[in-house]
Design a protein around this motif. Structure first.
Motif, mmCIF file in Angstrom:
data_model
loop_
_atom_site.group_PDB
_atom_site.id
_atom_site.type_symbol
_atom_site.label_atom_id
_atom_site.label_comp_id
_atom_site.label_asym_id
_atom_site.label_seq_id
_atom_site.Cartn_x
_atom_site.Cartn_y
_atom_site.Cartn_z
ATOM 1 N N PRO A 109 0.799 -1.234 0.000
ATOM 2 C CA PRO A 109 0.000 0.000 0.000
ATOM 3 C C PRO A 109 0.833 1.287 0.000
ATOM 4 N N THR A 110 1.970 1.294 0.668
ATOM 5 C CA THR A 110 2.770 2.515 0.735
ATOM 6 C C THR A 110 3.358 2.892 -0.618
ATOM 7 N N GLN A 154 4.657 -1.400 -6.119
ATOM 8 C CA GLN A 154 5.319 -2.639 -5.720
ATOM 9 C C GLN A 154 4.332 -3.636 -5.113
ATOM 10 N N SER A 155 4.617 -4.917 -5.340
ATOM 11 C CA SER A 155 3.825 -5.975 -4.708
ATOM 12 C C SER A 155 4.421 -6.271 -3.332
ATOM 13 N N THR A 156 3.661 -6.974 -2.509
ATOM 14 C CA THR A 156 4.178 -7.365 -1.197
ATOM 15 C C THR A 156 5.303 -8.389 -1.327
ATOM 16 N N PHE A 157 5.488 -8.940 -2.512
ATOM 17 C CA PHE A 157 6.566 -9.892 -2.766
ATOM 18 C C PHE A 157 7.819 -9.193 -3.278
ATOM 19 N N LEU A 183 8.162 -7.247 -6.067
ATOM 20 C CA LEU A 183 8.230 -6.973 -7.504
ATOM 21 C C LEU A 183 7.620 -5.609 -7.798
ATOM 22 N N THR A 184 8.108 -4.946 -8.843
ATOM 23 C CA THR A 184 7.498 -3.694 -9.291
ATOM 24 C C THR A 184 6.891 -3.921 -10.668
ATOM 25 N N LEU A 185 6.080 -2.945 -11.105
ATOM 26 C CA LEU A 185 5.488 -3.050 -12.439
ATOM 27 C C LEU A 185 6.572 -3.037 -13.515
ATOM 28 N N GLY A 186 7.651 -2.311 -13.267
ATOM 29 C CA GLY A 186 8.756 -2.286 -14.231
ATOM 30 C C GLY A 186 8.591 -1.250 -15.327
ATOM 31 N N THR A 187 7.375 -1.027 -15.781
ATOM 32 C CA THR A 187 7.090 0.024 -16.766
ATOM 33 C C THR A 187 5.773 0.681 -16.369
#
Length: 140
Positions: free
Chosen positions: A74-75, A122-125, A127-131
């Protein structure tokens, strides 16, 4: 003497039975717990949106819902969602894999709005969207 024979027989039976027990198998705990974590994909991206990308005739007061493939940190949403052309402020937040946004006032009729999720969400795991990822809809 008879008592000692009984004890020896019992002792032999118990220890021979222990040798026949199967070796413990891996715990099922990991299998039972993992589905509670919401990761439906190895990648982090948009799974679906409401209104759908390219939708027309959307209400001037829509609730915008974005479902991701993994739970959202969420942040990471704080300044990473934008709307163009100039939208009223969007309020809302996230819960698990869902981002919910509501304009603070009515949108303008007949305008195509584009919602953009910044690559840094970002996901809680981890990872980011990247784009940067966008979808658009047109109001009534």
């Amino acid at each position: 003497m008879v008592m000692w024979k009984r004890i020896r027989l019992l002792f032999l039976f118990v220890f021979s039975s222990v040798h026949c027990l199967p070796e413990p198998s891996p715990s099922l705990l990991g299998i039972l717990v993992l589905p509670l974590v919401t990761q439906t994909s190895a990648t982090f991206t948009i799974e679906s949106t409401t209104p759908a990308n390219g939708a027309t005739g959307v209400s001037l007061n829509p609730t915008i819902t974005i479902i991701m493939t993994q739970a959202i940190e969420p942040t990471s949403l704080n300044t990473n969602i934008s709307c163009s052309p100039s939208c009223p402020s969007l309020t809302g937040g996230s819960s698990n894999r869902t981002i919910t946004l509501t304009p603070t006032s009515a949108l303008t009729s007949g305008i195509t709005y584009t919602i953009t999720l910044n690559q840094n969400i970002q996901s809680t795991f981890g990872l980011t969207l990247g784009t940067n990822t966008s979808f658009s809809f047109t109001t009534l």
